[in-house]
Scaffold this active site. Structure first.
Site, PDB file in Angstrom:
ATOM      1  N   GLY A  86      63.263  48.818  32.663  1.00 32.87           N
ATOM      2  CA  GLY A  86      62.562  48.476  31.205  1.00 32.87           C
ATOM      3  C   GLY A  86      62.863  49.407  30.297  1.00 32.87           C
ATOM      4  O   GLY A  86      63.897  50.250  30.152  1.00 32.87           O
ATOM      5  N   VAL A  87      61.773  49.600  29.292  1.00 32.34           N
ATOM      6  CA  VAL A  87      62.030  50.627  28.189  1.00 32.34           C
ATOM      7  C   VAL A  87      62.223  52.150  28.944  1.00 32.34           C
ATOM      8  O   VAL A  87      62.742  52.758  28.322  1.00 32.34           O
ATOM      9  CB  VAL A  87      60.756  50.504  27.289  1.00 32.34           C
ATOM     10  CG1 VAL A  87      59.499  51.055  27.805  1.00 32.34           C
ATOM     11  CG2 VAL A  87      61.121  51.372  26.060  1.00 32.34           C
ATOM     12  N   ASP A  88      61.372  52.217  29.971  1.00 33.47           N
ATOM     13  CA  ASP A  88      61.442  53.627  30.755  1.00 33.47           C
ATOM     14  C   ASP A  88      62.727  54.057  31.294  1.00 33.47           C
ATOM     15  O   ASP A  88      63.081  55.130  30.775  1.00 33.47           O
ATOM     16  CB  ASP A  88      60.394  53.482  32.082  1.00 33.47           C
ATOM     17  CG  ASP A  88      60.176  54.775  32.491  1.00 33.47           C
ATOM     18  OD1 ASP A  88      60.449  55.824  32.180  1.00 33.47           O
ATOM     19  OD2 ASP A  88      59.339  54.640  33.568  1.00 33.47           O
TER      20      ASP A  88
ATOM     21  N   ASP B 111      65.499  48.664  19.491  1.00 30.41           N
ATOM     22  CA  ASP B 111      65.508  49.513  20.792  1.00 30.41           C
ATOM     23  C   ASP B 111      64.733  50.737  20.481  1.00 30.41           C
ATOM     24  O   ASP B 111      65.233  51.456  19.445  1.00 30.41           O
ATOM     25  CB  ASP B 111      67.133  49.761  21.287  1.00 30.41           C
ATOM     26  CG  ASP B 111      67.006  50.514  22.369  1.00 30.41           C
ATOM     27  OD1 ASP B 111      66.110  51.154  22.716  1.00 30.41           O
ATOM     28  OD2 ASP B 111      68.242  50.781  22.904  1.00 30.41           O
ATOM     29  N   ILE B 112      63.693  50.994  20.909  1.00 31.48           N
ATOM     30  CA  ILE B 112      62.747  52.155  20.668  1.00 31.48           C
ATOM     31  C   ILE B 112      63.631  53.553  20.715  1.00 31.48           C
ATOM     32  O   ILE B 112      63.511  54.516  20.129  1.00 31.48           O
ATOM     33  CB  ILE B 112      61.680  52.356  21.406  1.00 31.48           C
ATOM     34  CG1 ILE B 112      60.640  53.270  20.802  1.00 31.48           C
ATOM     35  CG2 ILE B 112      61.622  52.971  22.763  1.00 31.48           C
ATOM     36  CD1 ILE B 112      59.257  52.961  21.272  1.00 31.48           C
TER      37      ILE B 112
HETATM   38  N1  AR6 Z   1      62.873  49.351  23.341  1.00 34.49           N
HETATM   39  C1  AR6 Z   1      61.761  48.777  22.890  1.00 34.49           C
HETATM   40  N2  AR6 Z   1      61.043  47.923  24.026  1.00 34.49           N
HETATM   41  C2  AR6 Z   1      61.659  47.673  25.000  1.00 34.49           C
HETATM   42  C3  AR6 Z   1      63.061  48.283  25.484  1.00 34.49           C
HETATM   43  C4  AR6 Z   1      63.421  49.239  24.468  1.00 34.49           C
HETATM   44  N3  AR6 Z   1      64.755  49.673  24.687  1.00 34.49           N
HETATM   45  N4  AR6 Z   1      63.177  47.796  26.664  1.00 34.49           N
HETATM   46  C5  AR6 Z   1      62.093  47.048  26.925  1.00 34.49           C
HETATM   47  N5  AR6 Z   1      61.355  47.082  25.930  1.00 34.49           N
HETATM   48  P1  AR6 Z   1      58.607  47.253  30.393  1.00 34.49           P
HETATM   49  P2  AR6 Z   1      55.804  47.735  31.453  1.00 34.49           P
HETATM   50  C6  AR6 Z   1      60.036  46.325  26.088  1.00 34.49           C
HETATM   51  O1  AR6 Z   1      59.010  46.423  31.817  1.00 34.49           O
HETATM   52  O2  AR6 Z   1      55.409  46.328  31.184  1.00 34.49           O
HETATM   53  C7  AR6 Z   1      59.070  50.217  34.436  1.00 34.49           C
HETATM   54  O3  AR6 Z   1      59.961  50.017  35.585  1.00 34.49           O
HETATM   55  C8  AR6 Z   1      59.913  44.921  26.944  1.00 34.49           C
HETATM   56  O4  AR6 Z   1      60.522  43.773  26.371  1.00 34.49           O
HETATM   57  O5  AR6 Z   1      59.458  48.179  30.227  1.00 34.49           O
HETATM   58  O6  AR6 Z   1      54.633  48.687  30.727  1.00 34.49           O
HETATM   59  C9  AR6 Z   1      58.385  51.469  34.506  1.00 34.49           C
HETATM   60  O7  AR6 Z   1      58.879  52.464  35.285  1.00 34.49           O
HETATM   61  C10 AR6 Z   1      58.368  44.799  27.018  1.00 34.49           C
HETATM   62  O8  AR6 Z   1      57.949  44.191  25.855  1.00 34.49           O
HETATM   63  O9  AR6 Z   1      57.047  48.270  30.801  1.00 34.49           O
HETATM   64  C11 AR6 Z   1      57.154  50.721  35.199  1.00 34.49           C
HETATM   65  O10 AR6 Z   1      57.277  51.045  36.640  1.00 34.49           O
HETATM   66  C12 AR6 Z   1      57.912  46.143  26.903  1.00 34.49           C
HETATM   67  O11 AR6 Z   1      59.038  47.156  26.537  1.00 34.49           O
HETATM   68  C13 AR6 Z   1      56.948  49.487  34.529  1.00 34.49           C
HETATM   69  O12 AR6 Z   1      58.237  49.195  34.248  1.00 34.49           O
HETATM   70  C14 AR6 Z   1      57.073  46.908  28.036  1.00 34.49           C
HETATM   71  O13 AR6 Z   1      58.105  46.327  29.188  1.00 34.49           O
HETATM   72  C15 AR6 Z   1      56.231  49.229  33.376  1.00 34.49           C
HETATM   73  O14 AR6 Z   1      55.918  48.082  33.026  1.00 34.49           O
END
Ligand code: AR6
Length: 174
Positions: A33-35, A11-12
């Site tokens: 997601g990560v955001d 988890d980043i």
């Molecule tokens: N630590 C590391 N990686 C993570 C974490 C974490 N805690 N949580 C998820 N990931 P995404 P996108 C990974 O969907 O595709 C948001 O709603 C996840 O498994 O977070 O760029 C934003 O507000 C995947 O591999 O980002 C935008 O609207 C990676 O992070 C939209 O999602 C990216 O997944 C951005 O979509």
């Protein structure tokens, strides 16, 4: 070169690095997601600071403080939504990595961690995204001593395996 790039399955938000990169959307006002995880871990001060930034274009990045995170900075990068690859998605993803690294360098960050930008909700194919990310990170580090170390924080085993295989191939060829 490859030794300055590390893959971590984690988890980043837990990482003790100078900057973590967020996979944000163009409003910079949070999401899933990560955001969502970064905003929860950083606390409400992050959203307050993000409100002052006026959003961010796809392919670009903007920095804030890390607030309650261990990381001193958050670099919010806006990746492209994948729609088949014919709308400049690869170039926009590459630009996210380059801009984030340039901001990290300007902030004198020694260590920076990236998530796999665009590979979740934005559906960018994981293998292609990893190729682009590693190419841009390698090129940047080749021409710069800062940051010293870049961590790719993979949330799932599949992503970590893709990055580990790509880095191992890189070490074999260098
Ligand atoms: N630590 C590391 N990686 C993570 C974490 C974490 N805690 N949580 C998820 N990931 P995404 P996108 C990974 O969907 O595709 C948001 O709603 C996840 O498994 O977070 O760029 C934003 O507000 C995947 O591999 O980002 C935008 O609207 C990676 O992070 C939209 O999602 C990216 O997944 C951005 O979509």
């Amino acid at each position: 070169m490859a030794s300055r790039i590390q893959v971590a399955e984690c988890d980043i938000t837990t990482l003790d690095v100078d900057a973590i990169v967020n996979a944000a959307n163009s409003t910079l006002l949070g999401g899933g997601g990560v955001d969502g995880s970064i905003h929860r871990a950083a606390g409400p001060g992050l959203l307050n600071e993000c409100r002052l930034l006026g959003g961010c274009q796809t392919g670009s990045a903007k920095a804030t403080a890390g607030h309650n995170l261990k990381a001193r900075h958050v670099i919010h990068a806006v990746g492209p939504v994948w729609s088949g690859g014919t709308r400049g998605e690869p170039a926009k993803l590459a630009s996210c990595y380059r801009e984030s690294l340039a901001i990290a360098q300007a902030l004198l960050c020694r260590t920076v961690a990236f998530p796999c930008i665009s590979t979740g909700a934005y559906r960018f194919p994981k293998g292609l995204a990893a190729q682009i990310a590693l190419r841009e990170i390698r090129n940047f580090l080749l021409h710069s001593e800062t940051p010293e170390r870049v961590v790719v924080a993979c949330f799932d085993r599949e992503s970590a395996d893709i990055y580990r295989a790509a880095l191992a191939a890189d070490r074999m060829s260098s």
